[in-house]
Design a protein around this motif. Structure first.
Motif, PDB file in Angstrom:
ATOM      1  N   TRP A 116       0.241  -1.091  -0.031  1.00 18.94           N
ATOM      2  CA  TRP A 116       0.134  -0.300   0.148  1.00 18.94           C
ATOM      3  C   TRP A 116       0.859   1.221  -0.459  1.00 18.94           C
ATOM      4  O   TRP A 116       1.894   1.098   0.510  1.00 18.94           O
ATOM      5  CB  TRP A 116      -0.642   0.088   1.956  1.00 18.94           C
TER       6      TRP A 116
ATOM      7  N   TYR B 293      -0.434   5.529   0.828  1.00 22.92           N
ATOM      8  CA  TYR B 293      -0.986   6.206   1.695  1.00 22.92           C
ATOM      9  C   TYR B 293      -0.799   8.041   1.243  1.00 22.92           C
ATOM     10  O   TYR B 293       0.520   8.341   2.155  1.00 22.92           O
ATOM     11  CB  TYR B 293      -1.409   6.250   2.896  1.00 22.92           C
TER      12      TYR B 293
ATOM     13  N   ASN C 243      -0.582  11.639   2.058  1.00 18.75           N
ATOM     14  CA  ASN C 243      -1.369  13.049   2.349  1.00 18.75           C
ATOM     15  C   ASN C 243      -0.993  13.992   0.655  1.00 18.75           C
ATOM     16  O   ASN C 243       0.042  14.590   0.836  1.00 18.75           O
ATOM     17  CB  ASN C 243      -0.741  13.292   3.221  1.00 18.75           C
TER      18      ASN C 243
ATOM     19  N   GLU D 275      -5.369   6.257  -0.179  1.00 15.19           N
ATOM     20  CA  GLU D 275      -4.995   5.478  -0.607  1.00 15.19           C
ATOM     21  C   GLU D 275      -4.914   4.501  -1.657  1.00 15.19           C
ATOM     22  O   GLU D 275      -5.969   4.169  -1.754  1.00 15.19           O
ATOM     23  CB  GLU D 275      -4.969   5.042   1.208  1.00 15.19           C
TER      24      GLU D 275
ATOM     25  N   TYR E 285      -3.824  -5.954  -2.977  1.00 20.19           N
ATOM     26  CA  TYR E 285      -3.623  -7.600  -2.650  1.00 20.19           C
ATOM     27  C   TYR E 285      -4.155  -9.014  -3.618  1.00 20.19           C
ATOM     28  O   TYR E 285      -5.436  -8.468  -3.911  1.00 20.19           O
ATOM     29  CB  TYR E 285      -3.834  -7.674  -1.048  1.00 20.19           C
TER      30      TYR E 285
ATOM     31  N   ASP F  65      -5.377 -19.564  -2.484  1.00 21.49           N
ATOM     32  CA  ASP F  65      -6.088 -20.229  -1.590  1.00 21.49           C
ATOM     33  C   ASP F  65      -6.473 -20.870  -1.769  1.00 21.49           C
ATOM     34  O   ASP F  65      -6.876 -21.617  -3.040  1.00 21.49           O
ATOM     35  CB  ASP F  65      -6.105 -19.288  -0.732  1.00 21.49           C
TER      36      ASP F  65
ATOM     37  N   ASP G  86      -9.863 -21.157  -1.673  1.00 19.41           N
ATOM     38  CA  ASP G  86     -10.842 -21.103  -2.286  1.00 19.41           C
ATOM     39  C   ASP G  86     -10.572 -20.389  -3.819  1.00 19.41           C
ATOM     40  O   ASP G  86     -11.516 -20.085  -4.748  1.00 19.41           O
ATOM     41  CB  ASP G  86     -11.839 -19.504  -2.081  1.00 19.41           C
TER      42      ASP G  86
ATOM     43  N   TRP H 261      -7.643 -14.365  -5.605  1.00 22.73           N
ATOM     44  CA  TRP H 261      -8.120 -13.353  -4.838  1.00 22.73           C
ATOM     45  C   TRP H 261      -7.789 -12.165  -5.354  1.00 22.73           C
ATOM     46  O   TRP H 261      -6.706 -12.297  -5.303  1.00 22.73           O
ATOM     47  CB  TRP H 261      -8.946 -13.422  -3.373  1.00 22.73           C
TER      48      TRP H 261
ATOM     49  N   GLU I 133      -7.551  -7.920  -3.478  1.00 20.97           N
ATOM     50  CA  GLU I 133      -8.465  -6.968  -3.229  1.00 20.97           C
ATOM     51  C   GLU I 133      -8.160  -5.421  -3.765  1.00 20.97           C
ATOM     52  O   GLU I 133      -6.627  -5.029  -3.643  1.00 20.97           O
ATOM     53  CB  GLU I 133      -8.350  -7.157  -1.128  1.00 20.97           C
TER      54      GLU I 133
ATOM     55  N   VAL J 163     -10.604  10.938  -6.952  1.00 24.18           N
ATOM     56  CA  VAL J 163     -10.911  11.111  -5.543  1.00 24.18           C
ATOM     57  C   VAL J 163     -11.407  13.083  -6.213  1.00 24.18           C
ATOM     58  O   VAL J 163     -10.420  14.069  -7.039  1.00 24.18           O
ATOM     59  CB  VAL J 163     -11.279  11.885  -4.115  1.00 24.18           C
ATOM     60  N   VAL J 164     -12.746  13.105  -6.390  1.00 23.19           N
ATOM     61  CA  VAL J 164     -12.943  15.043  -7.263  1.00 23.19           C
ATOM     62  C   VAL J 164     -13.130  15.743  -5.322  1.00 23.19           C
ATOM     63  O   VAL J 164     -13.984  15.593  -4.741  1.00 23.19           O
ATOM     64  CB  VAL J 164     -14.087  14.803  -7.630  1.00 23.19           C
TER      65      VAL J 164
ATOM     66  N   GLU K  90       3.270   8.404   2.713  1.00 24.86           N
ATOM     67  CA  GLU K  90       3.566   7.100   3.423  1.00 24.86           C
ATOM     68  C   GLU K  90       3.335   5.515   2.993  1.00 24.86           C
ATOM     69  O   GLU K  90       2.581   5.835   2.335  1.00 24.86           O
ATOM     70  CB  GLU K  90       2.392   7.571   4.707  1.00 24.86           C
TER      71      GLU K  90
END
Lengths: 60, 302
Positions: free
Chosen positions: B182, B184, B186, B203, B207, B211, B213, B216, B218, B225-226, B242
Motif C-alpha cells: 500500500w 498512502y 497526504n 490510499e 493485494y 488460497d 478458495d 483472490w 483486493e 477523488v473529486v 507514507e
C-alpha cells in the motif's frame, strides 16, 4: 402522484446539473485557511490532518 | 344484472370484465329487518361467493334447492353514505381493506415506473452530454517514487499550475505499482493566491493471492477523488507519501484534472429517482396483500 414524481424527477436532474457545474462531491476533504507561505519552500513545515492515518496492511 | 356472468374456473366474466374469486362462505339468515326483493326467512342458508374487480363486486347466492341469485355492487366510501343520509358529525373511520375497495395506487405504479424509465434515459443522456462537453483539462501530472527506508523528509511540493474557468470539481488521481502493498498519500491542494488549502489523504492498496478458495484480489492500483467546488486560481500540490516501512520502494503518479465528470453524483441521482418508485410499489403491494389476506386466497394460505 405522477405529477409530484415528475416534479421531483426534474428537481433531481436540475440538482445533478447544478452539482456537475459546481463540482459537488461527497469526498472527505478538509478545507484549511491561511496556509503559511513557507510551505512552498519547506513542505515539512505543514502537517496534513490525515497524516499518521492507520493503514490496512492485510489482504485476505 | 341483465344476464348471469360466465363462470370459468374460479373466476367470472361479466360485460367484458374479469372478476377474481375472493371468497366463498356459508351464509345463514339469523335476523330480518327491512324490505327485500325476495321472501326471506330466518334460518335459511345459502352458499355466498364473491368475485371482485375493484371497485365492482359480483356475488352469487346458491340456496339449498340450487337456486342461484347473482348480484353486482360497486364500492361506495363510507363518507358518501354518511352524506347521502344527511348524518351529522364525522363517519367512523374505515378499518382494513374491503374486498372491492379500489386501490389508491391503481395505475399509478405503472405510470411511475414509466416516468422512472424516462428519467433514467434522461440521466444517461445528461451523463453522455456532460461527458462530451466537459474539458477534462489536465492541470498537473507527475511521476514520483517513494522509498520508505529513504532518509529525510518525504513531503515535497509540485510545480505551480493554474485551474481555469469557474469554481468546479477537480479530480486528483493517484496511480501506483503497489503489489501486495500500500501507499498512502497526504495531499494539500494549496491556492497560492489566497493560501487556502484542500487537505485530504488517499490510499492505494492492492493485494492478491491464491488460497483454498482459488485466486483472490483486493483493492486497486488506482484511485481518484473529486474535490468539490474548487475556485479558479494558481495552485500547487503538497504531497506527502507514507508506506510500509518494511516494504520496497513504490512508484506512483499524481494527476490533477479540471472539468471532470463525477460518477458518484449520477449514482446518487439514479437511486434518488428509484427509491420513491420502489416505495410506492411496495405500498401498492401491501395494499393488495391486506385485501387478499381476508380472502380464500390469502398469501401463504395454500
Amino acid at each position: 402522484m405522477s405529477r409530484l414524481y415528475f416534479a421531483y424527477g426534474l428537481t433531481v436532474l436540475a440538482l445533478l446539473a447544478a452539482g456537475e457545474y459546481r463540482g459537488w462531491s461527497l469526498a472527505s476533504v478538509n478545507e484549511v485557511k491561511n496556509v503559511p507561505n513557507s510551505v512552498r519552500d519547506n513542505p515539512g513545515s505543514y502537517r496534513s490532518v490525515y497524516a499518521g492515518y492507520h493503514h490496512y496492511v492485510g489482504g485476505k | 344484472m341483465k344476464s348471469p356472468p360466465t363462470v370459468a374456473g374460479s373466476s367470472v366474466t361479466y360485460l367484458g370484465q374479469h372478476y377474481k374469486h375472493f371468497q366463498t362462505a356459508a351464509a345463514k339468515t339469523t335476523f330480518v329487518l327491512g324490505e327485500f326483493p325476495w321472501q326471506v326467512r330466518v334460518g335459511e342458508t345459502a352458499e355466498a361467493t364473491d368475485y371482485v374487480h375493484p371497485p365492482m363486486v359480483i356475488s352469487s347466492e346458491t340456496t339449498e334447492d340450487k337456486e342461484v341469485t347473482w348480484s353486482i355492487g360497486e364500492y361506495t366510501p363510507g363518507e358518501d353514505i354518511w352524506t347521502a343520509f344527511g348524518l351529522e358529525g364525522e363517519p367512523p373511520r374505515a378499518t382494513g381493506i374491503y374486498a372491492n375497495e379500489p386501490s389508491p395506487y391503481k395505475g399509478r405504479v405503472l405510470r411511475l415506473w414509466g416516468a422512472w424509465l424516462l428519467f433514467t434515459v434522461a440521466l444517461f443522456v445528461v451523463a453522455i452530454g456532460v461527458g462530451i462537453t466537459l474539458p477534462h483539462e489536465v492541470a498537473m501530472r507527475g511521476s514520483y517514487r517513494f522509498d520508505p527506508k529513504g532518509p529525510g523528509e518525504a513531503s515535497f511540493v509540485s510545480p505551480a499550475f493554474e485551474l481555469k474557468g469557474h469554481a468546479s470539481g477537480v479530480a486528483v488521481a493517484t496511480g501506483s505499482n503497489v503489489d501486495n502493498n500500500w501507499i498512502y498519500v497526504n495531499y494539500a491542494l494549496i491556492n497560492s493566491d489566497t493560501n487556502d488549502a484542500y487537505d485530504f489523504g488517499r490510499e492505494v492498496s492492492y493485494y492478491h493471492g491464491v488460497d483454498s478458495d482459488g485466486s483472490w484480489s483486493e483493492g486497486s492500483t488506482a484511485d481518484e477523488v473529486v474535490l468539490p467546488s474548487v475556485p479558479p486560481g494558481h495552485y500547487y500540490l503538497r504531497i506527502e507519501p507514507e508506506g510500509n516501512l518494511m516494504g520496497p520502494s513504490v512508484a506512483y503518479t499524481v494527476a490533477v484534472t479540471r472539468g471532470v465528470q463525477n460518477e458518484m453524483l449520477y449514482l446518487v441521482a439514479f437511486f434518488a429517482l428509484l427509491v420513491p418508485v420502489i416505495l410506492v410499489t411496495i405500498r401498492s403491494g401491501s395494499f393488495e396483500q391486506r385485501r387478499w389476506a381476508e380472502s380464500d386466497h390469502a398469501p401463504g394460505s395454500d
